[in-house]
Enzyme design. Structure first.
Site, PDB file in Angstrom:
ATOM      1  N   VAL A 110       0.081  32.047  27.346  1.00 41.31           N
ATOM      2  CA  VAL A 110      -0.075  32.594  25.999  1.00 41.31           C
ATOM      3  C   VAL A 110       0.081  31.472  24.980  1.00 41.31           C
ATOM      4  O   VAL A 110       1.048  30.716  25.014  1.00 41.31           O
ATOM      5  CB  VAL A 110       0.993  33.682  25.725  1.00 41.31           C
ATOM      6  CG1 VAL A 110       0.863  34.234  24.318  1.00 41.31           C
ATOM      7  CG2 VAL A 110       0.882  34.799  26.757  1.00 41.31           C
ATOM      8  N   CYS A 111      -0.885  31.363  24.084  1.00 39.52           N
ATOM      9  CA  CYS A 111      -0.830  30.374  23.025  1.00 39.52           C
ATOM     10  C   CYS A 111      -0.279  31.043  21.766  1.00 39.52           C
ATOM     11  O   CYS A 111      -0.989  31.729  21.041  1.00 39.52           O
ATOM     12  CB  CYS A 111      -2.217  29.794  22.758  1.00 39.52           C
ATOM     13  SG  CYS A 111      -2.197  28.464  21.545  1.00 39.52           S
ATOM     14  N   LEU A 112       1.011  30.866  21.568  1.00 33.28           N
ATOM     15  CA  LEU A 112       1.697  31.417  20.406  1.00 33.28           C
ATOM     16  C   LEU A 112       2.655  30.333  19.935  1.00 33.28           C
ATOM     17  O   LEU A 112       3.512  29.886  20.705  1.00 33.28           O
ATOM     18  CB  LEU A 112       2.444  32.696  20.802  1.00 33.28           C
ATOM     19  CG  LEU A 112       3.116  33.494  19.706  1.00 33.28           C
ATOM     20  CD1 LEU A 112       2.099  34.026  18.703  1.00 33.28           C
ATOM     21  CD2 LEU A 112       3.904  34.650  20.302  1.00 33.28           C
TER      22      LEU A 112
END
Length: 184
Positions: A110-112
């Protein structure tokens, strides 16, 4: 003689406590995590589950079922692994299914930003959950893991919506088969 008496007293005390379960020492990580979990204010479309029981807060699952946006109606399960140095280190979060999303790659990463460079100890589990939830309401093509999905969202939102819907039903996209995310 005094040492012998003290030793016998310790033996008696140890024998008396032998049938009692040992008291588990609470670390700062466990205390903080207990507080974070007790203060959760989940969106109505999110559920949390502890597969190893409520005593193991270091690992849990989150399920998001968006009620609006491109991913409406899909069921998206995530696993959370809390590191031993939490809250100084961010939780490790993975999507448990393949999803066509600009901010989630096919391995489930997840790119957060708050899970990476913007993590601060003042952030908590609730903040992370809302961040992931927000990615389903408004995917961010400017900080992608899936560059093809991000480019498609930027350049052709209608085709992106079509491909999201198809992949949510288990269709393939560019040779990658995606998991059906309805009634999984």
């Amino acid at each position: 003689m005094i040492n012998l008496i003290k030793a016998k007293e310790r033996q008696k005390e140890a024998a008396a406590n032998a049938d009692k379960p040992p008291v588990k020492e609470q670390t700062a990580t466990h205390l903080r995590l207990q507080r974070d979990i007790s203060e959760l204010n989940l969106p109505p479309t999110c559920t949390i589950e502890f597969p190893n029981g409520k005593d193991d807060l270091m690992y849990f699952d989150l399920t998001i079922i968006p009620d609006e946006g491109y991913y409406m109606g899909g069921i998206f399960p995530f696993s959370f692994q809390i590191p031993p140095l939490y809250p100084h280190d961010a939780p490790k979060v993975k999507c448990k299914i393949k999803v066509y999303h600009p901010n989630i790659d096919v391995e489930g990463n997840v790119c957060l930003n708050i899970l990476r460079e913007d993590w601060k100890p003042v952030l908590n589990i609730n903040t992370v959950i809302y961040g992931i939830y927000h990615l389903f309401l408004e995917p961010n093509p400017d900080d992608p893991l899936n560059h093809d999905a991000a480019a498609q969202l930027r350049d052709n939102p209608q085709m992106f919506e079509h491909d999201v819907r198809g992949t949510m039903y288990g269709e393939s996209k560019d040779g990658v088969y995606f998991d059906r995310c309805f009634d999984i």
